[in-house]
Motif scaffolding. Structure first.
Motif, PDB file in Angstrom:
ATOM      1  N   SER A 178       0.823  -1.234   0.000  1.00 50.85           N
ATOM      2  CA  SER A 178       0.000   0.000   0.000  1.00 50.85           C
ATOM      3  C   SER A 178       0.848   1.271   0.000  1.00 50.85           C
ATOM      4  O   SER A 178       0.542   2.208   0.744  1.00 50.85           O
ATOM      5  N   GLU A 179       1.892   1.309  -0.773  1.00 53.32           N
ATOM      6  CA  GLU A 179       2.735   2.508  -0.777  1.00 53.32           C
ATOM      7  C   GLU A 179       2.062   3.606  -1.621  1.00 53.32           C
ATOM      8  O   GLU A 179       1.807   3.423  -2.801  1.00 53.32           O
ATOM      9  N   SER A 180       1.796   4.717  -0.974  1.00 55.36           N
ATOM     10  CA  SER A 180       1.093   5.824  -1.639  1.00 55.36           C
ATOM     11  C   SER A 180       2.113   6.824  -2.183  1.00 55.36           C
ATOM     12  O   SER A 180       3.289   6.791  -1.815  1.00 55.36           O
ATOM     13  N   SER A 181       1.624   7.745  -2.988  1.00 55.30           N
ATOM     14  CA  SER A 181       2.525   8.764  -3.536  1.00 55.30           C
ATOM     15  C   SER A 181       3.130   9.627  -2.435  1.00 55.30           C
ATOM     16  O   SER A 181       4.301  10.012  -2.525  1.00 55.30           O
ATOM     17  N   SER A 182       2.361   9.917  -1.382  1.00 54.33           N
ATOM     18  CA  SER A 182       2.942  10.773  -0.335  1.00 54.33           C
ATOM     19  C   SER A 182       4.044  10.027   0.419  1.00 54.33           C
ATOM     20  O   SER A 182       5.074  10.607   0.784  1.00 54.33           O
ATOM     21  N   LEU A 183       3.867   8.714   0.601  1.00 49.44           N
ATOM     22  CA  LEU A 183       4.932   7.927   1.228  1.00 49.44           C
ATOM     23  C   LEU A 183       6.162   7.885   0.310  1.00 49.44           C
ATOM     24  O   LEU A 183       7.308   8.046   0.754  1.00 49.44           O
ATOM     25  N   LEU A 184       5.917   7.700  -0.982  1.00 45.92           N
ATOM     26  CA  LEU A 184       7.037   7.608  -1.925  1.00 45.92           C
ATOM     27  C   LEU A 184       7.799   8.930  -2.010  1.00 45.92           C
ATOM     28  O   LEU A 184       9.019   8.935  -2.181  1.00 45.92           O
ATOM     29  N   ALA A 185       7.083  10.029  -1.835  1.00 48.84           N
ATOM     30  CA  ALA A 185       7.756  11.342  -1.811  1.00 48.84           C
ATOM     31  C   ALA A 185       8.760  11.366  -0.658  1.00 48.84           C
ATOM     32  O   ALA A 185       9.903  11.823  -0.806  1.00 48.84           O
ATOM     33  N   GLN A 186       8.344  10.844   0.485  1.00 43.55           N
ATOM     34  CA  GLN A 186       9.260  10.810   1.648  1.00 43.55           C
ATOM     35  C   GLN A 186      10.442   9.875   1.376  1.00 43.55           C
ATOM     36  O   GLN A 186      11.574  10.151   1.740  1.00 43.55           O
ATOM     37  N   LYS A 187      10.148   8.740   0.734  1.00 40.70           N
ATOM     38  CA  LYS A 187      11.240   7.792   0.443  1.00 40.70           C
ATOM     39  C   LYS A 187      12.251   8.399  -0.536  1.00 40.70           C
ATOM     40  O   LYS A 187      13.457   8.185  -0.405  1.00 40.70           O
ATOM     41  N   LEU A 188      11.753   9.163  -1.512  1.00 39.49           N
ATOM     42  CA  LEU A 188      12.693   9.813  -2.441  1.00 39.49           C
ATOM     43  C   LEU A 188      13.578  10.804  -1.681  1.00 39.49           C
ATOM     44  O   LEU A 188      14.796  10.868  -1.906  1.00 39.49           O
ATOM     45  N   ASP A 189      12.978  11.538  -0.756  1.00 41.64           N
ATOM     46  CA  ASP A 189      13.763  12.508   0.041  1.00 41.64           C
ATOM     47  C   ASP A 189      14.858  11.810   0.842  1.00 41.64           C
ATOM     48  O   ASP A 189      16.015  12.221   0.842  1.00 41.64           O
TER      49      ASP A 189
END
Ligand code: PEP
Length: 254
Positions: free
Chosen positions: A106-117
């Motif tokens: 269930s990885e959402s775009s907002s979570l992925l934004a944090q992972k990219l950071d």
């Protein structure tokens, strides 16, 4: 000039001995057969990363990547692996937002934004995956889906950060299914992605971003896909588990 890259995604396959064996096989074949300037990345299970880093020989044309990392720097997240741990194990890259993680975890775009950071903060280079499901393709919403996935997870980055990303277009319906996007279908989306980046960050940055295709890529279909002007290489799942096939795919990228 953007880089031509082939990255293998081993997923949750191979024990340590099998992983090292495959890695050495790939390394040996590349030493003899690789003539071009292609970059080659192997994304292994995190637990194998350090052993693979130690197995790298001096003249190796390989780099190592992980398949995921946690968004936090460190802390009470039992069972998780941080970006800093991955970097300290000898990896240079990390896959972020693979469709299997979006679907099963269930990885959402907002979570992925944090992972990219977190990834960038720790000096790792993200391979950021996007792609539509079969339903979204058949329903004709796939351009909107791709635009949303990219803008929501990655357009908060500034230009200098964005320039470090590798993007991977992976239509979900083509992953592990034996169905491949046609070169024309893939090129259409790759150009669309590049144009989104042009609008946001300008022509010169967009021209330098590597965009990989992933989805049942194999030694037979790779050359035709890689010949498309906006396809700069591949993210390879199943075929990266066989040294001969993986190296033939790499050789198809010139
Ligand atoms: C992947 O998992 O990223 C992938 C592209 O898998 P496959 O090549 O097996 O379709």
């Amino acid at each position: 000039m953007r880089k031509n890259i082939v990255a293998g995604n081993w997923k949750m396959n191979l024990d340590l001995e099998q992983g090292i064996h495959l890695f050495n096989e790939i390394q040996d074949l590349l030493k003899v057969e690789l003539r071009g300037e292609q970059e080659v990345i192997v994304c292994s299970p995190s637990i194998h990363l350090n052993s693979l880093a130690k197995a790298l020989n001096d003249t190796s044309k390989l780099s190592i990547g992980a398949q995921n990392c946690h968004q936090a720097e460190n802390g009470a997240y039992t069972g998780e692996v941080s970006a800093q741990m991955i970097a300290s194990a000898g990896a240079k890259y990390v896959i972020i937002g693979h469709s299997e993680r979006r679907l099963y975890f269930s990885e959402s775009s907002s979570l992925l934004a944090q992972k990219l950071d977190t990834t960038l903060k720790n000096g790792l280079l993200p391979i950021f995956c996007i792609g539509e499901t079969l339903e979204q393709r058949n329903g004709g919403t796939y351009f909107d889906v791709i635009k949303e996935q990219i803008s929501e997870a990655s357009f908060h980055l500034d230009g200098s950060e964005y320039g470090k990303l590798i993007l991977a277009y992976e239509p979900v319906w083509a992953i592990g299914t034996g169905l491949t996007a046609s070169p024309e279908q893939a090129q259409e989306i790759h150009l669309f992605i590049r144009n989104l980046i042009v609008e946001k960050y300008g022509q010169s940055l967009a021209e330098n971003i590597t965009i990989l295709y992933g989805g049942s890529c194999n030694p037979k279909n790779a050359a035709e896909l890689f010949a498309q002007p906006d396809i700069d290489g591949g993210l390879i799942g199943g075929a990266s588990l066989k040294a001969r096939d993986f190296v033939d795919i790499i050789k198809a990228l010139n």
